[in-house]
Design a protein around this motif. Structure first.
Motif, PDB file in Angstrom:
ATOM      1  N   THR A   2      -1.164 -36.838  35.614  1.00 34.85           N
ATOM      2  CA  THR A   2      -0.434 -36.060  33.814  1.00 34.85           C
ATOM      3  C   THR A   2      -2.052 -35.884  33.903  1.00 34.85           C
ATOM      4  OG1 THR A   2       0.351 -38.652  34.116  1.00 34.85           O
ATOM      5  CG2 THR A   2      -0.508 -38.420  32.568  1.00 34.85           C
ATOM      6  N   PRO A   3      -1.671 -34.827  33.274  1.00 36.06           N
ATOM      7  CA  PRO A   3      -2.820 -33.474  32.362  1.00 36.06           C
ATOM      8  C   PRO A   3      -4.010 -34.704  32.174  1.00 36.06           C
ATOM      9  CG  PRO A   3      -0.911 -32.366  32.390  1.00 36.06           C
ATOM     10  CD  PRO A   3       0.032 -34.039  32.905  1.00 36.06           C
ATOM     11  N   PRO A  27       6.325 -28.243  36.465  1.00 37.07           N
ATOM     12  CA  PRO A  27       6.200 -29.362  35.892  1.00 37.07           C
ATOM     13  C   PRO A  27       4.986 -30.194  34.940  1.00 37.07           C
ATOM     14  CG  PRO A  27       7.460 -29.802  38.060  1.00 37.07           C
ATOM     15  CD  PRO A  27       6.437 -28.740  37.886  1.00 37.07           C
ATOM     16  N   TYR A  28       3.913 -30.047  36.025  1.00 39.48           N
ATOM     17  CA  TYR A  28       2.667 -30.509  35.470  1.00 39.48           C
ATOM     18  C   TYR A  28       2.345 -28.909  34.823  1.00 39.48           C
ATOM     19  CZ  TYR A  28      -2.469 -30.275  35.213  1.00 39.48           C
ATOM     20  OH  TYR A  28      -4.100 -31.189  35.002  1.00 39.48           O
ATOM     21  N   VAL A  61      -4.601 -23.474  31.968  1.00 40.84           N
ATOM     22  CA  VAL A  61      -4.388 -23.568  32.394  1.00 40.84           C
ATOM     23  C   VAL A  61      -3.758 -22.732  33.039  1.00 40.84           C
ATOM     24  CG1 VAL A  61      -4.051 -25.928  31.534  1.00 40.84           C
ATOM     25  CG2 VAL A  61      -2.250 -23.941  31.426  1.00 40.84           C
ATOM     26  N   ALA A  62      -3.645 -22.865  34.252  1.00 39.60           N
ATOM     27  CA  ALA A  62      -3.127 -21.982  36.080  1.00 39.60           C
ATOM     28  C   ALA A  62      -4.210 -21.225  35.822  1.00 39.60           C
ATOM     29  CB  ALA A  62      -2.011 -21.221  35.281  1.00 39.60           C
ATOM     30  N   PRO A  85       4.604 -20.590  39.791  1.00 41.25           N
ATOM     31  CA  PRO A  85       5.509 -20.229  37.550  1.00 41.25           C
ATOM     32  C   PRO A  85       5.565 -18.939  37.408  1.00 41.25           C
ATOM     33  CG  PRO A  85       3.209 -21.745  38.350  1.00 41.25           C
ATOM     34  CD  PRO A  85       3.574 -21.187  38.963  1.00 41.25           C
ATOM     35  N   GLU A  86       5.009 -18.555  37.730  1.00 40.01           N
ATOM     36  CA  GLU A  86       4.665 -17.087  36.407  1.00 40.01           C
ATOM     37  C   GLU A  86       5.958 -16.383  37.453  1.00 40.01           C
ATOM     38  OE1 GLU A  86       2.780 -18.034  39.649  1.00 40.01           O
ATOM     39  OE2 GLU A  86       2.094 -16.000  40.886  1.00 40.01           O
ATOM     40  N   ALA A  87       7.049 -16.630  37.786  1.00 41.02           N
ATOM     41  CA  ALA A  87       8.037 -15.729  37.638  1.00 41.02           C
ATOM     42  C   ALA A  87       8.811 -16.362  37.243  1.00 41.02           C
ATOM     43  CB  ALA A  87       9.301 -16.009  39.040  1.00 41.02           C
ATOM     44  N   ALA A  88       8.407 -17.564  36.463  1.00 37.23           N
ATOM     45  CA  ALA A  88       9.393 -18.087  34.792  1.00 37.23           C
ATOM     46  C   ALA A  88       8.625 -17.877  33.798  1.00 37.23           C
ATOM     47  CB  ALA A  88       9.763 -19.615  35.192  1.00 37.23           C
TER      48      ALA A  88
END
Ligand SMILES: NC(=O)c1ccc[n+]([C@@H]2O[C@H](COP(=O)([O-])OP(=O)(O)OC[C@H]3O[C@@H](n4cnc5c(N)ncnc54)[C@H](OP(=O)(O)O)[C@@H]3O)[C@@H](O)[C@H]2O)c1
Length: 476
Positions: free
Chosen positions: A140-141, A158-159, A175-176, A287-290
């Motif tokens: 959980t963040p 999801p995170y 984030v990321a 995640p970046e592809a999405a």
């Protein structure tokens, strides 16, 4: 996680926070930081921020500390980890390199317990929390209170979705914010920005290479394994889709250099051709592809994105690892990869072999530490012409850490309180984007940055279409 939730979430976030007057351009320090600056060495004009580095004793965390101390020698650093012995070693090492640095180590039981963080934020007057204590999956963040800036290097989708839902309070949160995802997302936005705005965008592709573990910790082996249990989340013909059977599949080869570049880029392009060249890659659910197409689609003329395909892939060296992973992914059921116990077991089992190959790479690579990293971002139009960007660095570990530290310093210098964003959101504005690209691509160890280069024809990984068709057939 459903398809609609990602799109809706990122869209509403973007519209709420990134209207025309976003991205303040003036430095704004609060009174506490100004006082600290005055207290700092009189001859220095560098700001003296206090950083809390969660995971500050890890492979990435120590490199973050090192970069901060190079860029802002007056910084006060609080490194946080679980293992006291490792903490003391890291402290000694950093102090040997930076004798005047103000660094302390603090042992915690588990940083994911929000009260541990709260306790430290109350004890030290912290300007910025940098969180590299991964892995982030199934966590959980942490809440965003008690600091002006929060930055992490998380990558599970999801995170990130949960993290973006947090209330920012007075905090500017990013984030990321590593190398990939992170710098790559910003370069993806930059590549798209250079395409003809009147034409339909065909594809946005993220491709990465890291020699061995690139100097990052064994935990990254575990993260890679777990990723094979997650679906690829990417655009296919303008629709965000999930391809479970694509994750981990070999996608053929990618050139991590460009076929032609302007004269002034020739040397850098030759360097990356010689040191990285053409590599085999496999699909991995970055995640970046999405997120990048989703953000851009919702922020710009969505009609241009109606046929968009996206993908994310990575390769490692030696090449036999790519082939071996490709075979394992075919043999082992997806449900097993998803089980943390299995992925941990496999990571621990292969660790000696990985360490041996990393040592071999170190010995073999005359340029660096066997930690070489490269990324290539391609954005194309419907006739396969488009924009490519290549970036490469001596060390993946340092590149991730430097990016993370640069993002954090940029958030301190140009705060946007109350926002929690991905790099492609915060740096959607061209002025802010140029500012951060300049910082990210001139870090020590960077040996190639081509910037956006216009090409007549750009092909994706050589067997991408074949692998995608197979995945579609399986999942039909
Ligand atoms: N975005 C990107 O470009 C990118 C690239 C590579 C890696 N990463 C992320 O970076 C993370 C760190 O990688 P690394 O190579 O630095 O790993 P690492 O060497 O294992 O370091 C992890 C650090 O976090 C600490 N830690 C872990 N769990 C903790 C917990 N529950 N409570 C307190 N401290 C904890 C560890 O402390 P102890 O050693 O004392 O346990 C250590 O200081 C990875 O998990 C990955 O998610 C991101």
């Amino acid at each position: 996680m459903c398809r609609r939730s990602l799109s809706a979430l990122l869209c509403s976030f973007f519209l709420t926070h990134y209207s025309a007057e976003a991205f303040p351009t003036e430095k704004s320090f609060n009174a506490r930081s100004q006082a600290k600056q005055l207290d700092a060495v009189a001859t220095s004009i560098e700001p003296a921020y206090t950083y809390l580095l969660l995971g500050g004793t890890g492979h990435i965390g120590t490199a973050v500390a090192h970069h901060l101390l190079i860029r802002q020698p007056q910084s006060i650093l609080h490194l946080v980890g679980r293992n006291a012995a490792t903490g003391q070693c890291v402290l000694l090492d950093l102090k040997a390199q930076h004798p005047h640095a103000q660094i302390e180590f603090h042992a915690v039981v588990d940083i994911w317990k929000a009260q541990e963080l709260q306790r430290m934020l109350e004890l030290f007057s912290v300007d910025c929390v940098i969180h590299t204590a991964g892995p982030y999956a199934h966590r959980t963040p942490l809440p965003l209170t008690g600091c002006r800036v929060y930055v992490d290097v998380a990558d599970p989708l999801p995170y990130l979705e949960q993290a973006l839902l947090r209330k920012g309070g007075n905090t500017t949160a990013l984030v990321a914010a590593g190398a990939f995802p992170g710098m790559s997302n910003v370069l993806g936005v930059e590549a798209v920005a250079q395409l003809d705005p009147q034409r339909t965008i065909q594809s946005l592709r993220f491709q990465y290479f890291t020699a061995g573990l690139g100097g990052s910790g064994p935990v990254n082996l575990f993260i890679t394994n777990v990723g094979f249990g997650d679906p690829m989340t990417q655009y296919d013909g303008g629709v965000l889709r999930f391809f479970m059977e694509l994750s981990g599949r070999l996608l053929g080869k990618v050139d991590f250099f460009l076929p032609q570049v302007p004269e002034h880029l020739q040397k850098a392009n030759d360097r990356v051709r010689e040191r990285v060249g053409t590599k085999q890659v496999f699909a991995w659910p970055f995640p970046e592809a999405a997120t990048v197409p989703t953000i851009l689609k919702d922020a710009t003329d969505s009609f241009r994105w109606r046929r968009i395909d996206s993908s994310a892939a990575m390769g490692t060296a030696p090449d036999v690892w790519n082939t071996m992973l490709g075979v394992l992914v075919q043999l082992i059921p997806r449900a097993w990869w998803r089980k943390e116990r299995f992925s941990h077991f496999l990571a621990d089992f292969s660790q000696p072999l990985v360490s041996a190959t990393d040592a071999w790479l170190k010995w073999k690579d005359p340029f660096a530490n066997g930690e070489t990293h490269a990324m290539r971002i391609d954005a194309t139009l419907d006739d396969q012409s488009g924009i490519s960007i290549v970036q490469a660095h001596d060390s993946f570990r340092q590149c991730v850490a430097q990016s993370c530290a640069e993002f954090a310093m940029d958030c301190l210098e140009y705060p946007d309180p109350g926002t929690v964003s991905l790099p492609e959101q915060r740096y959607a504005d061209p002025v802010a984007r140029q500012r951060i690209i300049e910082k990210l691509t001139t870090t020590p160890g960077t040996f190639c940055y081509t910037g956006p280069v216009s090409l007549q024809r750009i092909d994706g990984p050589t067997q991408l279409q074949e692998a995608l068709e197979k995945a579609k057939q399986t999942e039909r």
